[in-house]
Design a protein around this motif. Structure first.
Motif, PDB file in Angstrom:
ATOM      1  N   ALA A  75       2.880 -12.220   6.991  1.00 18.35           N
ATOM      2  CA  ALA A  75       3.407 -11.778   8.282  1.00 18.35           C
ATOM      3  C   ALA A  75       2.277 -11.356   9.224  1.00 18.35           C
ATOM      4  CB  ALA A  75       4.379 -10.626   8.089  1.00 18.35           C
ATOM      5  N   LEU A  76       1.208 -10.800   8.670  1.00 14.81           N
ATOM      6  CA  LEU A  76       0.069 -10.395   9.507  1.00 14.81           C
ATOM      7  C   LEU A  76      -0.595 -11.587  10.190  1.00 14.81           C
ATOM      8  CD1 LEU A  76      -1.827  -7.677   7.429  1.00 14.81           C
ATOM      9  CD2 LEU A  76      -0.407  -7.349   9.447  1.00 14.81           C
ATOM     10  N   GLN A  77      -0.424 -12.762   9.638  1.00 19.17           N
ATOM     11  CA  GLN A  77      -1.067 -13.953  10.189  1.00 19.17           C
ATOM     12  C   GLN A  77      -0.210 -14.664  11.240  1.00 19.17           C
ATOM     13  OE1 GLN A  77      -4.247 -14.529   9.479  1.00 19.17           O
ATOM     14  NE2 GLN A  77      -4.066 -12.673   8.240  1.00 19.17           N
ATOM     15  N   GLN A  78       1.025 -14.243  11.397  1.00 13.27           N
ATOM     16  CA  GLN A  78       1.936 -14.931  12.311  1.00 13.27           C
ATOM     17  C   GLN A  78       1.952 -14.263  13.681  1.00 13.27           C
ATOM     18  OE1 GLN A  78       5.684 -15.038  10.282  1.00 13.27           O
ATOM     19  NE2 GLN A  78       4.929 -16.376   8.670  1.00 13.27           N
ATOM     20  N   PHE A  79       2.210 -15.070  14.694  1.00 10.52           N
ATOM     21  CA  PHE A  79       2.346 -14.572  16.050  1.00 10.52           C
ATOM     22  C   PHE A  79       3.768 -14.068  16.216  1.00 10.52           C
ATOM     23  CE2 PHE A  79       3.450 -15.121  20.493  1.00 10.52           C
ATOM     24  CZ  PHE A  79       2.398 -14.491  21.103  1.00 10.52           C
ATOM     25  N   PRO A  80       4.016 -12.964  16.864  1.00 14.16           N
ATOM     26  CA  PRO A  80       3.150 -12.026  17.561  1.00 14.16           C
ATOM     27  C   PRO A  80       2.669 -10.866  16.676  1.00 14.16           C
ATOM     28  CG  PRO A  80       5.403 -11.465  18.072  1.00 14.16           C
ATOM     29  CD  PRO A  80       5.437 -12.663  17.132  1.00 14.16           C
ATOM     30  N   THR A  81       3.076 -10.889  15.414  1.00 15.45           N
ATOM     31  CA  THR A  81       2.705  -9.796  14.511  1.00 15.45           C
ATOM     32  C   THR A  81       1.201  -9.639  14.429  1.00 15.45           C
ATOM     33  OG1 THR A  81       4.672 -10.328  13.231  1.00 15.45           O
ATOM     34  CG2 THR A  81       3.082  -8.851  12.202  1.00 15.45           C
ATOM     35  N   ARG A  82       0.489 -10.762  14.445  1.00 16.01           N
ATOM     36  CA  ARG A  82      -0.970 -10.722  14.340  1.00 16.01           C
ATOM     37  C   ARG A  82      -1.581  -9.877  15.466  1.00 16.01           C
ATOM     38  NH1 ARG A  82      -4.174 -16.210  13.964  1.00 16.01           N
ATOM     39  NH2 ARG A  82      -5.457 -15.485  12.271  1.00 16.01           N
ATOM     40  N   ILE A  83      -1.082 -10.027  16.659  1.00 16.40           N
ATOM     41  CA  ILE A  83      -1.616  -9.275  17.808  1.00 16.40           C
ATOM     42  C   ILE A  83      -1.335  -7.785  17.630  1.00 16.40           C
ATOM     43  CG2 ILE A  83      -1.377  -8.905  20.304  1.00 16.40           C
ATOM     44  CD1 ILE A  83      -0.776 -11.948  20.482  1.00 16.40           C
ATOM     45  N   LEU A  84      -0.099  -7.454  17.285  1.00 18.34           N
ATOM     46  CA  LEU A  84       0.259  -6.047  17.103  1.00 18.34           C
ATOM     47  C   LEU A  84      -0.478  -5.427  15.919  1.00 18.34           C
ATOM     48  CD1 LEU A  84       4.082  -6.300  17.780  1.00 18.34           C
ATOM     49  CD2 LEU A  84       2.347  -5.303  19.272  1.00 18.34           C
ATOM     50  N   ALA A  85      -0.628  -6.178  14.852  1.00 19.46           N
ATOM     51  CA  ALA A  85      -1.335  -5.669  13.674  1.00 19.46           C
ATOM     52  C   ALA A  85      -2.781  -5.342  14.016  1.00 19.46           C
ATOM     53  CB  ALA A  85      -1.266  -6.689  12.543  1.00 19.46           C
ATOM     54  N   ASN A  86      -3.445  -6.231  14.726  1.00 19.68           N
ATOM     55  CA  ASN A  86      -4.827  -5.974  15.140  1.00 19.68           C
ATOM     56  C   ASN A  86      -4.903  -4.780  16.081  1.00 19.68           C
ATOM     57  OD1 ASN A  86      -5.958  -8.025  13.613  1.00 19.68           O
ATOM     58  ND2 ASN A  86      -5.778  -9.534  15.248  1.00 19.68           N
ATOM     59  N   LEU A  87      -3.952  -4.683  16.975  1.00 20.58           N
ATOM     60  CA  LEU A  87      -3.937  -3.597  17.958  1.00 20.58           C
ATOM     61  C   LEU A  87      -3.787  -2.232  17.277  1.00 20.58           C
ATOM     62  CD1 LEU A  87      -3.841  -2.861  21.002  1.00 20.58           C
ATOM     63  CD2 LEU A  87      -1.368  -3.083  20.853  1.00 20.58           C
ATOM     64  N   TYR A  88      -2.968  -2.151  16.251  1.00 19.48           N
ATOM     65  CA  TYR A  88      -2.707  -0.886  15.578  1.00 19.48           C
ATOM     66  C   TYR A  88      -3.483  -0.698  14.276  1.00 19.48           C
ATOM     67  CZ  TYR A  88       0.940  -0.073  18.988  1.00 19.48           C
ATOM     68  OH  TYR A  88       1.615   0.136  20.158  1.00 19.48           O
ATOM     69  N   GLY A  89      -4.365  -1.590  13.951  1.00 23.42           N
ATOM     70  CA  GLY A  89      -5.252  -1.401  12.816  1.00 23.42           C
ATOM     71  C   GLY A  89      -4.666  -1.776  11.459  1.00 23.42           C
ATOM     72  N   PHE A  90      -3.617  -2.550  11.427  1.00 24.99           N
ATOM     73  CA  PHE A  90      -3.083  -3.006  10.156  1.00 24.99           C
ATOM     74  C   PHE A  90      -3.988  -4.079   9.586  1.00 24.99           C
ATOM     75  CE2 PHE A  90       0.607  -1.080  12.027  1.00 24.99           C
ATOM     76  CZ  PHE A  90       1.338  -0.595  10.956  1.00 24.99           C
ATOM     77  N   THR A  91      -4.267  -3.985   8.297  1.00 25.51           N
ATOM     78  CA  THR A  91      -5.122  -4.969   7.642  1.00 25.51           C
ATOM     79  C   THR A  91      -4.404  -5.531   6.424  1.00 25.51           C
ATOM     80  OG1 THR A  91      -6.157  -3.257   6.297  1.00 25.51           O
ATOM     81  CG2 THR A  91      -7.270  -3.830   8.371  1.00 25.51           C
ATOM     82  N   ALA A  92      -4.954  -6.588   5.876  1.00 23.58           N
ATOM     83  CA  ALA A  92      -4.355  -7.228   4.707  1.00 23.58           C
ATOM     84  C   ALA A  92      -4.373  -6.261   3.525  1.00 23.58           C
ATOM     85  CB  ALA A  92      -5.108  -8.503   4.362  1.00 23.58           C
ATOM     86  N   ALA A  93      -3.345  -6.329   2.721  1.00 21.80           N
ATOM     87  CA  ALA A  93      -3.233  -5.484   1.537  1.00 21.80           C
ATOM     88  C   ALA A  93      -3.670  -6.264   0.309  1.00 21.80           C
ATOM     89  CB  ALA A  93      -1.782  -5.017   1.373  1.00 21.80           C
ATOM     90  N   ARG A  94      -4.036  -5.518  -0.739  1.00 21.49           N
ATOM     91  CA  ARG A  94      -4.407  -6.145  -2.011  1.00 21.49           C
ATOM     92  C   ARG A  94      -3.249  -6.040  -2.979  1.00 21.49           C
ATOM     93  NH1 ARG A  94      -9.856  -3.412  -3.927  1.00 21.49           N
ATOM     94  NH2 ARG A  94      -8.445  -1.634  -3.895  1.00 21.49           N
ATOM     95  N   SER A  95      -3.123  -7.060  -3.804  1.00 20.57           N
ATOM     96  CA  SER A  95      -2.101  -6.992  -4.840  1.00 20.57           C
ATOM     97  C   SER A  95      -2.663  -6.351  -6.081  1.00 20.57           C
ATOM     98  CB  SER A  95      -1.542  -8.385  -5.131  1.00 20.57           C
ATOM     99  OG  SER A  95      -2.565  -9.332  -5.181  1.00 20.57           O
ATOM    100  N   LEU A  96      -1.787  -5.995  -6.983  1.00 17.25           N
ATOM    101  CA  LEU A  96      -2.204  -5.332  -8.226  1.00 17.25           C
ATOM    102  C   LEU A  96      -2.433  -6.342  -9.325  1.00 17.25           C
ATOM    103  CD1 LEU A  96       0.235  -2.309  -8.286  1.00 17.25           C
ATOM    104  CD2 LEU A  96      -2.143  -2.305  -7.650  1.00 17.25           C
TER     105      LEU A  96
END
Length: 96
Positions: A75-96
């Motif tokens: 979802a972080l890679q899709q538009f428009p989520t990508r723009i909002l994620a970058n704007l608010y500092g969301f980054t990719a998560a790691r799996s366990l």
């Protein structure tokens, strides 16, 4: 300052704790499986069954978590989520 729940750093400690807990549980189950005199005890047999159930539940929960991480990262890679994620500092998560 409180950690951001979406930040990947808090998951590093969780991953380490999960790995060591899983390794300890695996060793314990292996020891109990090889001790015939302990296996004859009904309390130990019940404990082994419970521990195996817990390990299966943990594996399922880890799988669900990793799927959620994959969906989140996608979802972080899709538009428009990508723009909002970058704007608010969301980054990719790691799996366990």
């Amino acid at each position: 300052t409180p950690a951001k729940p979406w930040a990947p750093d808090p998951l590093g400690g969780l991953a380490v704790a999960t790995a060591s807990h899983s390794a300890a549980l695996t060793r314990l189950l292996s020891l109990l499986d090889h001790q015939a005199e302990l296996r004859s005890e009904t309390e130990i047999d019940g404990l082994v069954s419970e521990l195996k159930l817990i390990e299966r539940q943990r594996a399922f929960t880890r799988q669900v978590f990793n799927q959620a991480v994959g969906q989140y990262n996608e979802a972080l890679q899709q538009f428009p989520t990508r723009i909002l994620a970058n704007l608010y500092g969301f980054t990719a998560a790691r799996s366990l």
